[in-house]
Design a protein around this motif. Sequence first.
Motif, PDB file in Angstrom:
ATOM      1  N   GLU A 208      35.240  51.054  42.130  1.00 31.32           N
ATOM      2  CA  GLU A 208      34.056  51.414  41.530  1.00 31.32           C
ATOM      3  C   GLU A 208      33.047  50.680  40.913  1.00 31.32           C
ATOM      4  O   GLU A 208      32.131  50.938  39.948  1.00 31.32           O
ATOM      5  CB  GLU A 208      34.497  52.396  40.151  1.00 31.32           C
ATOM      6  CG  GLU A 208      35.603  53.508  40.495  1.00 31.32           C
ATOM      7  CD  GLU A 208      36.281  54.294  39.289  1.00 31.32           C
ATOM      8  OE1 GLU A 208      36.314  53.754  38.174  1.00 31.32           O
ATOM      9  OE2 GLU A 208      36.353  55.430  39.795  1.00 31.32           O
ATOM     10  N   ASP A 209      32.918  49.254  41.375  1.00 27.03           N
ATOM     11  CA  ASP A 209      32.124  48.256  41.173  1.00 27.03           C
ATOM     12  C   ASP A 209      31.179  48.579  42.212  1.00 27.03           C
ATOM     13  O   ASP A 209      31.277  48.884  43.230  1.00 27.03           O
ATOM     14  CB  ASP A 209      32.678  46.807  41.284  1.00 27.03           C
ATOM     15  CG  ASP A 209      33.675  46.279  39.971  1.00 27.03           C
ATOM     16  OD1 ASP A 209      33.666  47.146  39.053  1.00 27.03           O
ATOM     17  OD2 ASP A 209      33.911  45.569  40.117  1.00 27.03           O
ATOM     18  N   ALA A 210      29.801  48.011  41.845  1.00 24.90           N
ATOM     19  CA  ALA A 210      28.806  47.952  43.043  1.00 24.90           C
ATOM     20  C   ALA A 210      27.998  46.648  42.671  1.00 24.90           C
ATOM     21  O   ALA A 210      27.923  46.087  41.615  1.00 24.90           O
ATOM     22  CB  ALA A 210      27.618  49.018  42.781  1.00 24.90           C
TER      23      ALA A 210
ATOM     24  N   ALA B 262      27.557  46.035  38.832  1.00 24.45           N
ATOM     25  CA  ALA B 262      27.769  47.342  37.875  1.00 24.45           C
ATOM     26  C   ALA B 262      29.304  47.558  37.953  1.00 24.45           C
ATOM     27  O   ALA B 262      29.906  47.398  39.158  1.00 24.45           O
ATOM     28  CB  ALA B 262      26.598  48.457  38.395  1.00 24.45           C
ATOM     29  N   ASP B 263      29.857  48.001  36.987  1.00 26.60           N
ATOM     30  CA  ASP B 263      31.143  48.351  36.824  1.00 26.60           C
ATOM     31  C   ASP B 263      31.215  49.971  36.282  1.00 26.60           C
ATOM     32  O   ASP B 263      31.166  50.337  35.351  1.00 26.60           O
ATOM     33  CB  ASP B 263      31.782  47.574  35.846  1.00 26.60           C
ATOM     34  CG  ASP B 263      33.367  47.797  35.664  1.00 26.60           C
ATOM     35  OD1 ASP B 263      33.914  48.769  36.148  1.00 26.60           O
ATOM     36  OD2 ASP B 263      34.097  46.820  34.794  1.00 26.60           O
ATOM     37  N   GLY B 264      31.420  50.654  37.174  1.00 24.08           N
ATOM     38  CA  GLY B 264      31.700  52.171  37.007  1.00 24.08           C
ATOM     39  C   GLY B 264      32.997  52.841  36.448  1.00 24.08           C
ATOM     40  O   GLY B 264      33.918  52.052  36.587  1.00 24.08           O
TER      41      GLY B 264
ATOM     42  N   THR C  67      31.894  41.299  36.966  1.00 19.04           N
ATOM     43  CA  THR C  67      32.570  42.493  36.319  1.00 19.04           C
ATOM     44  C   THR C  67      33.690  42.074  35.439  1.00 19.04           C
ATOM     45  O   THR C  67      34.291  40.909  35.828  1.00 19.04           O
ATOM     46  CB  THR C  67      32.710  43.649  37.122  1.00 19.04           C
ATOM     47  OG1 THR C  67      33.594  43.051  38.204  1.00 19.04           O
ATOM     48  CG2 THR C  67      31.463  43.991  37.783  1.00 19.04           C
ATOM     49  N   ASP C  68      34.313  42.969  34.604  1.00 18.27           N
ATOM     50  CA  ASP C  68      35.325  42.261  34.114  1.00 18.27           C
ATOM     51  C   ASP C  68      36.659  42.342  34.652  1.00 18.27           C
ATOM     52  O   ASP C  68      37.864  41.666  34.177  1.00 18.27           O
ATOM     53  CB  ASP C  68      35.602  43.388  32.658  1.00 18.27           C
ATOM     54  CG  ASP C  68      36.116  44.592  32.835  1.00 18.27           C
ATOM     55  OD1 ASP C  68      36.001  45.018  33.937  1.00 18.27           O
ATOM     56  OD2 ASP C  68      36.495  45.193  32.136  1.00 18.27           O
ATOM     57  N   GLY C  69      36.560  42.590  35.718  1.00 15.02           N
ATOM     58  CA  GLY C  69      37.907  42.349  36.847  1.00 15.02           C
ATOM     59  C   GLY C  69      38.175  40.824  37.019  1.00 15.02           C
ATOM     60  O   GLY C  69      39.434  40.506  37.172  1.00 15.02           O
ATOM     61  N   LEU C  70      37.275  40.056  36.964  1.00  9.80           N
ATOM     62  CA  LEU C  70      37.433  38.873  37.319  1.00  9.80           C
ATOM     63  C   LEU C  70      37.905  38.239  36.003  1.00  9.80           C
ATOM     64  O   LEU C  70      38.612  37.121  36.031  1.00  9.80           O
ATOM     65  CB  LEU C  70      35.920  37.952  37.553  1.00  9.80           C
ATOM     66  CG  LEU C  70      36.101  36.428  37.884  1.00  9.80           C
ATOM     67  CD1 LEU C  70      36.662  36.181  39.106  1.00  9.80           C
ATOM     68  CD2 LEU C  70      34.557  36.168  37.528  1.00  9.80           C
TER      69      LEU C  70
ATOM     70  N   PRO D 207      44.355  43.527  38.537  1.00 13.49           N
ATOM     71  CA  PRO D 207      44.591  44.734  38.148  1.00 13.49           C
ATOM     72  C   PRO D 207      43.474  45.442  38.047  1.00 13.49           C
ATOM     73  O   PRO D 207      43.489  46.669  37.719  1.00 13.49           O
ATOM     74  CB  PRO D 207      44.881  44.440  36.668  1.00 13.49           C
ATOM     75  CG  PRO D 207      44.431  43.052  36.303  1.00 13.49           C
ATOM     76  CD  PRO D 207      44.346  42.418  37.649  1.00 13.49           C
ATOM     77  N   ASP D 208      42.107  45.145  38.287  1.00 12.85           N
ATOM     78  CA  ASP D 208      40.866  45.806  38.196  1.00 12.85           C
ATOM     79  C   ASP D 208      40.162  45.588  39.239  1.00 12.85           C
ATOM     80  O   ASP D 208      40.377  44.553  40.163  1.00 12.85           O
ATOM     81  CB  ASP D 208      40.422  45.551  36.852  1.00 12.85           C
ATOM     82  CG  ASP D 208      38.894  46.490  36.566  1.00 12.85           C
ATOM     83  OD1 ASP D 208      39.014  47.532  37.149  1.00 12.85           O
ATOM     84  OD2 ASP D 208      38.660  46.149  35.441  1.00 12.85           O
ATOM     85  N   ASN D 209      39.114  46.015  39.736  1.00 15.88           N
ATOM     86  CA  ASN D 209      38.031  45.973  40.446  1.00 15.88           C
ATOM     87  C   ASN D 209      37.354  44.427  40.415  1.00 15.88           C
ATOM     88  O   ASN D 209      37.153  44.281  39.106  1.00 15.88           O
ATOM     89  CB  ASN D 209      36.984  46.904  40.950  1.00 15.88           C
ATOM     90  CG  ASN D 209      37.555  48.156  41.100  1.00 15.88           C
ATOM     91  OD1 ASN D 209      36.903  49.535  40.627  1.00 15.88           O
ATOM     92  ND2 ASN D 209      38.564  48.478  41.754  1.00 15.88           N
TER      93      ASN D 209
HETATM   94 CA    CA Z   1      36.200  46.748  35.455  1.00 16.67          CA
END
Ligand code: CA
Length: 240
Positions: free
Chosen positions: A19-21, A34-36, A190-193, A229-231
């Motif tokens: 869901e990131d772009a 962007a983190d949708g 994004t916060d996934g990193l 755990p996240d995009n």
């Molecule tokens: Ca995220």
Amino acid sequence: MKSDFAGVTHTGQVRARNEDALLLRPARGLFAVADGMGGHAGGDIASRIAIDIVDESMAEPDDDVVGRLQAAIRSAHEAILRAARADHALSGMGTTLTALQLRPRADGCVIAHVGDSRAYRIRGHEMSQLTRDQTWVQAQVDAGLLHPERARRHPYASILTGALGIEEGELNVEILEPDYRTGDTFLLCTDGLLARLDDDEIHRILNAHKDLQGAARALVDAANDAGGPDNITVALIQLA
Ligand code: CA
């Protein structure tokens, strides 16, 4: 201004969808992540709308970089709200956005930011977080009620106080005009990193790679190796 750049976006190890772009427009000096987010559907749509509208809105060069970025983000916010109202399945979707635009006359850059994606500047042995997270935990840290070390893995760490497409409250676009020197690198992520890596680890990985593409790939690999755990989305921009 000459610049080198790299960008990678990855679904991670747990989520079914990305869901990131990511936006990379090196010829125009425009970069964004962007983190949708949003219920059953819509997160990827919200981040895509935001990225596409910023891309279109910044297509014509203009000296008023700050004004254009603010207008672009506002129109992206409204477009996401309209799309969500038009299709009940998309109701509640939203997105973060962190964008960097190099100034047309080689005299700096502007960063515009909403949500909890981040921009950092890496200068030799220093890595500085430039953006301020628009989150509940950051507000607690600012109020002196929560230690910064506890913020990232707090149970409420993902609660945003600002996002595009969210109706409550006022859209607060943070605008930064950081100083820069030749050789500085800017990281948008994004916060996934950040889910499993701390700033020191990110800095170490960046310093271990001379080429930006290798560094971007290594950051995403490290986040995935730590569980992903996240995009995960990163953009690196180096000013030469
Ligand atoms: Ca995220």
